[in-house]
Design a protein around this motif. Structure first.
Motif, PDB file in Angstrom:
ATOM      1  N   GLY A   1     -17.746  17.873  -7.655  1.00  0.00           N
ATOM      2  CA  GLY A   1     -18.386  17.974  -8.955  1.00  0.00           C
ATOM      3  C   GLY A   1     -19.488  16.969  -9.228  1.00  0.00           C
ATOM      4  O   GLY A   1     -20.559  17.331  -9.734  1.00  0.00           O
ATOM      5  N   PRO A   2     -19.277  15.655  -8.898  1.00  0.00           N
ATOM      6  CA  PRO A   2     -20.329  14.669  -9.190  1.00  0.00           C
ATOM      7  C   PRO A   2     -21.671  14.980  -8.529  1.00  0.00           C
ATOM      8  O   PRO A   2     -22.723  14.576  -9.038  1.00  0.00           O
ATOM      9  N   PHE A   3     -21.674  15.723  -7.425  1.00  0.00           N
ATOM     10  CA  PHE A   3     -22.928  16.026  -6.739  1.00  0.00           C
ATOM     11  C   PHE A   3     -23.794  17.010  -7.511  1.00  0.00           C
ATOM     12  O   PHE A   3     -24.964  17.206  -7.170  1.00  0.00           O
ATOM     13  N   SER A   4     -23.235  17.633  -8.534  1.00  0.00           N
ATOM     14  CA  SER A   4     -24.005  18.597  -9.316  1.00  0.00           C
ATOM     15  C   SER A   4     -24.891  17.930 -10.361  1.00  0.00           C
ATOM     16  O   SER A   4     -25.746  18.584 -10.952  1.00  0.00           O
ATOM     17  N   SER A   5     -24.699  16.627 -10.600  1.00  0.00           N
ATOM     18  CA  SER A   5     -25.566  15.942 -11.569  1.00  0.00           C
ATOM     19  C   SER A   5     -27.002  15.925 -11.041  1.00  0.00           C
ATOM     20  O   SER A   5     -27.237  15.923  -9.823  1.00  0.00           O
ATOM     21  N   LYS A   6     -27.965  15.916 -11.938  1.00  0.00           N
ATOM     22  CA  LYS A   6     -29.369  15.981 -11.525  1.00  0.00           C
ATOM     23  C   LYS A   6     -29.742  14.824 -10.614  1.00  0.00           C
ATOM     24  O   LYS A   6     -30.439  14.997  -9.614  1.00  0.00           O
ATOM     25  N   GLY A   7     -29.257  13.624 -10.972  1.00  0.00           N
ATOM     26  CA  GLY A   7     -29.622  12.449 -10.184  1.00  0.00           C
ATOM     27  C   GLY A   7     -29.078  12.508  -8.766  1.00  0.00           C
ATOM     28  O   GLY A   7     -29.816  12.301  -7.791  1.00  0.00           O
ATOM     29  N   LEU A   8     -27.771  12.787  -8.626  1.00  0.00           N
ATOM     30  CA  LEU A   8     -27.170  12.833  -7.296  1.00  0.00           C
ATOM     31  C   LEU A   8     -27.682  14.015  -6.488  1.00  0.00           C
ATOM     32  O   LEU A   8     -27.861  13.913  -5.269  1.00  0.00           O
ATOM     33  N   ASN A   9     -27.922  15.153  -7.141  1.00  0.00           N
ATOM     34  CA  ASN A   9     -28.443  16.310  -6.423  1.00  0.00           C
ATOM     35  C   ASN A   9     -29.816  16.003  -5.839  1.00  0.00           C
ATOM     36  O   ASN A   9     -30.109  16.344  -4.685  1.00  0.00           O
ATOM     37  N   LYS A  10     -30.657  15.324  -6.605  1.00  0.00           N
ATOM     38  CA  LYS A  10     -31.983  14.940  -6.102  1.00  0.00           C
ATOM     39  C   LYS A  10     -31.869  13.931  -4.965  1.00  0.00           C
ATOM     40  O   LYS A  10     -32.571  14.025  -3.954  1.00  0.00           O
ATOM     41  N   MET A  11     -30.988  12.978  -5.107  1.00  0.00           N
ATOM     42  CA  MET A  11     -30.828  11.922  -4.113  1.00  0.00           C
ATOM     43  C   MET A  11     -30.293  12.450  -2.786  1.00  0.00           C
ATOM     44  O   MET A  11     -30.653  11.965  -1.715  1.00  0.00           O
ATOM     45  N   THR A  12     -29.422  13.464  -2.830  1.00  0.00           N
ATOM     46  CA  THR A  12     -28.720  13.921  -1.625  1.00  0.00           C
ATOM     47  C   THR A  12     -29.237  15.247  -1.082  1.00  0.00           C
ATOM     48  O   THR A  12     -28.606  15.851  -0.219  1.00  0.00           O
ATOM     49  N   SER A  13     -30.387  15.704  -1.555  1.00  0.00           N
ATOM     50  CA  SER A  13     -30.929  16.993  -1.112  1.00  0.00           C
ATOM     51  C   SER A  13     -32.084  16.812  -0.149  1.00  0.00           C
ATOM     52  O   SER A  13     -32.759  15.774  -0.149  1.00  0.00           O
ATOM     53  N   GLY A  14     -32.332  17.843   0.648  1.00  0.00           N
ATOM     54  CA  GLY A  14     -33.494  17.865   1.525  1.00  0.00           C
ATOM     55  C   GLY A  14     -33.263  17.152   2.845  1.00  0.00           C
ATOM     56  O   GLY A  14     -32.199  16.585   3.100  1.00  0.00           O
ATOM     57  N   LEU A  15     -34.280  17.178   3.681  1.00  0.00           N
ATOM     58  CA  LEU A  15     -34.187  16.593   5.024  1.00  0.00           C
ATOM     59  C   LEU A  15     -34.621  15.137   5.076  1.00  0.00           C
ATOM     60  O   LEU A  15     -34.445  14.465   6.089  1.00  0.00           O
ATOM     61  N   GLU A  16     -35.205  14.646   3.982  1.00  0.00           N
ATOM     62  CA  GLU A  16     -35.619  13.233   3.938  1.00  0.00           C
ATOM     63  C   GLU A  16     -34.393  12.363   3.659  1.00  0.00           C
ATOM     64  O   GLU A  16     -33.652  12.590   2.711  1.00  0.00           O
ATOM     65  N   THR A  17     -34.172  11.365   4.493  1.00  0.00           N
ATOM     66  CA  THR A  17     -33.024  10.477   4.309  1.00  0.00           C
ATOM     67  C   THR A  17     -33.278   9.182   5.065  1.00  0.00           C
ATOM     68  O   THR A  17     -34.202   9.103   5.885  1.00  0.00           O
ATOM     69  N   ILE A  18     -32.500   8.157   4.789  1.00  0.00           N
ATOM     70  CA  ILE A  18     -32.673   6.894   5.496  1.00  0.00           C
ATOM     71  C   ILE A  18     -32.216   7.057   6.944  1.00  0.00           C
ATOM     72  O   ILE A  18     -31.383   7.900   7.266  1.00  0.00           O
ATOM     73  N   ASP A  19     -32.776   6.245   7.828  1.00  0.00           N
ATOM     74  CA  ASP A  19     -32.419   6.261   9.244  1.00  0.00           C
ATOM     75  C   ASP A  19     -31.350   5.201   9.472  1.00  0.00           C
ATOM     76  O   ASP A  19     -31.642   4.015   9.550  1.00  0.00           O
ATOM     77  N   LEU A  20     -30.101   5.632   9.581  1.00  0.00           N
ATOM     78  CA  LEU A  20     -28.999   4.686   9.720  1.00  0.00           C
ATOM     79  C   LEU A  20     -29.061   3.932  11.046  1.00  0.00           C
ATOM     80  O   LEU A  20     -28.693   2.759  11.118  1.00  0.00           O
ATOM     81  N   LYS A  21     -29.533   4.578  12.099  1.00  0.00           N
ATOM     82  CA  LYS A  21     -29.621   3.905  13.400  1.00  0.00           C
ATOM     83  C   LYS A  21     -30.625   2.753  13.358  1.00  0.00           C
ATOM     84  O   LYS A  21     -30.446   1.738  14.046  1.00  0.00           O
TER      85      LYS A  21
END
Length: 431
Positions: free
Chosen positions: A236-256
Motif C-alpha cells: 500500500g505505501p508504494f501507491s503514494s505519489k512520492g514513493l511511486n515517483k521515487m521507485t518508478s522507471g529504469l533510473e536508479t542509483i548504482d549500488l555496485k
C-alpha cells in the motif's frame, strides 16, 4: 585515556582507522588485525551513540558508507561537508520521497533467483516490517503470486510499468465473486498473463512468470482473496505519489558503484512512522547482495576497491536486512562491515529471533553505553566479569568496550563538542 594520548590519536592521519566512543582509533585493515570490523553498540536513548560513534566515523571520511538516518538530521548537517571531502552523496529520503534520489528495487531483479529473494522478503517481513503469518501454506502461496508479478516486470511485459506500485495495481484487475466456483480464469489478470506468455519468445524457454502464475492458480478461491488483500496492504505505501515517483522507471542509483568510489548514502526514515520500513529493509538487503556479488565476480581477490561500512541505527527494528544473520559471517572477506546500533539485546532478538546470537557473535567489537535492560546488562556483566548491579548503575557518559583478543576497557565516552570538524575528518579541538 589522558589528554596527551587523545591528542596524539585524533591528530593522526585517519585514512585507515575507525573511531570508538572512548576516543581510541582502531585499524580497519582486517587482514592485518585478523578481526572483522563489525560492531554492536548497545545503549539507551540519549547515551551518545550518534554523537560519539556515528558522526565521528562518517566524518573520518575513510570508506564508503550506507547510513541509517532517522529524521534526516545527518543528511541535513553533513551532506555538504562530505561533498567537499570528495564524496558522492546519495539521499534516499523515505520521509519526503518526492525530493529523494531515485531508487527502484525492481531494477536489481536480474533473474528468477532475485525475483524469488524479493518475493520471499516481502512476505517474511510483511506489512510494516512484521512477519505477516506463521502459516507455511499461506506464505508459499503468497510468494508464488509475488514471484509471478515481479517476473512480469523482469521479463519486460508490455502491459506492466517498471514499478512496485504496478504490481499492486495488477491485483486490482481481479473481480471477486461470492461464489465457491470462482477462479482466476475470467479475470483481466489472467488475460494479461496469457497475452504475455504468447508473446514471450526465447529459444527452449517458457515464461518463468507465467509458470509461477499457473502454480498459484491452484489456490482455493477464499484463500486467494485473503492473500491478494493482504499483499495489497503490504504494498500500500508504494501507491503514494512520492514513493511511486521515487521507485518508478529504469533510473536508479548504482549500488555496485558504492564499492568503487567513495560514496555516502543517507537513508532517511522516520523513527515514528513505520509504514515505509519494508522499502528500507529491501534497500539494505539489495545493497548488501549487490556489493557481495560485485566483489565476488568483478573485483580482485573478491575485495571491494573501496570498503563499505553499513552504519545502521535502530537495527533491531527498521533496519531489518533479510538473511543478514548469514551474511555477517562472510562479509569481512569482501571488505564490507556493519555497525549495528541498538538499545538492547531484546530489541535485536525481537527483529532476528534466535539468530540474534549469531549476529552478536560475528561482531569482534561490542560497545555498551548503559541502559535499563537487565538481559543486556547480564550479557555485559558476564563479558567484563563485573557485578550486575555495577553494570546497571553505570554513570552516564561511560562505556565498556570489548575487542576480540583484548581485555575489556571501561572508559569515559568522548563528548563530540571536544572535537572540531575539518576538511579531512576529525581532529582534537584546539585552543
Amino acid at each position: 585515556m589522558n589528554n596527551s594520548n587523545k591528542n596524539k590519536l585524533f591528530t593522526a592521519h585517519c585514512d585507515k582507522y575507525g573511531i570508538l566512543p572512548n576516543g581510541e582509533l582502531f585499524d580497519l585493515n582486517s587482514i592485518k588485525t585478523r578481526r572483522n570490523n563489525n560492531i554492536s553498540i548497545f545503549g539507551a536513548s540519549g547515551a551518545g551513540k550518534t554523537r560519539s560513534f556515528v558522526i565521528p566515523n562518517i566524518l573520518s571520511a575513510v570508506n564508503s558508507y550506507i547510513v541509517s538516518d532517522p529524521k534526516g538530521n545527518l543528511y541535513a548537517q553533513y551532506a555538504d561537508l562530505m561533498r567537499k571531502n570528495g564524496y558522492k552523496v546519495i539521499h534516499i529520503d523515505l520521509i519526503h520521497p518526492e525530493s529523494s534520489d531515485k531508487y527502484n528495487p525492481l531494477c536489481y531483479v536480474h533473474d528468477s533467483d532475485d525475483a524469488c529473494k524479493l518475493a520471499t522478503q516481502i512476505v517474511n517481513l510483511g506489512y510494516g516490517g512484521a512477519k505477516g503469518t506463521t502459516d507455511p501454506f499461506w506464505d508459499r502461496a503468497a510468494e508464488l503470486l509475488l514471484k509471478s508479478l515481479i517476473g512480469l516486470v523482469m521479463e519486460d511485459c508490455l502491459e506492466v510499468e517498471h514499478s512496485i506500485n504496478s504490481i499492486s495495481e495488477l491485483l486490482t484487475k481481479i473481480e471477486f465473486e461470492d461464489d465457491e466456483e470462482f477462479s482466476l480464469n475470467n479475470s483481466e489478470l489472467n488475460r494479461i498473463f496469457e497475452r504475455h506468455a504468447s508473446r514471450y519468445r526465447k529459444p527452449f524457454e517458457n515464461s518463468w512468470a507465467y509458470d509461477q502464475y499457473l502454480k498459484f492458480k491452484a489456490t482455493p478461491p477464499r484463500t486467494l482473496a485473503c492473500i491478494i488483500i493482504t499483499i495489497q496492504a503490504m504494498l500500500g505505501p508504494f501507491s503514494s505519489k512520492g514513493l511511486n515517483k521515487m521507485t518508478s522507471g529504469l533510473e536508479t542509483i548504482d549500488l555496485k558503484a558504492i564499492g568503487r568510489e567513495k560514496t555516502i548514502v543517507f537513508l532517511g526514515i522516520s523513527d515514528t512512522d513505520r509504514s515505509k520500513d519494508l522499502l528500507a529493509n529491501i534497500f539494505y538487503s539489495q545493497a548488501m547482495n549487490e556489493l557481495c556479488n560485485y566483489a565476488d565476480y568483478k573485483c580482485k581477490d573478491s575485495r571491494l576497491p573501496v570498503p563499505v561500512r553499513f552504519i545502521l541505527d535502530d537495527f533491531g527494528t527498521n533496519c531489518r536486512i533479510y538473511g543478514f544473520e548469514n551474511m555477517i559471517s562472510n562479509i569481512r572477506s569482501r571488505d564490507i562491515s556493519a555497525a549495528l546500533i541498538l538499545q538492547s539485546e531484546a530489541q535485536l532478538k525481537h527483529g532476528y529471533g534466535e539468530s540474534s546470537h549469531t549476529i552478536i557473535d560475528n561482531c569482534d567489537t561490542i560497545i555498551y553505553m548503559g541502559g535499563n535492560d537487565v538481559q543486556t546488562a547480564k550479557m555485559i556483566s558476564e563479558r567484563c566479569n563485573q557485578p550486575l548491579q555495577k553494570i546497571l548503575n553505570m554513570p552516564i557518559g561511560t562505556n565498556w568496550t570489548f575487542r576480540r583478543g583484548e581485555q575489556p576497557k571501561y572508559s569515559e565516552t568522548v563528548d563530540l563538542s571536544e572535537y572540531r570538524i575539518v576538511e579531512k575528518g576529525y581532529r582534537q579541538k584546539t585552543g
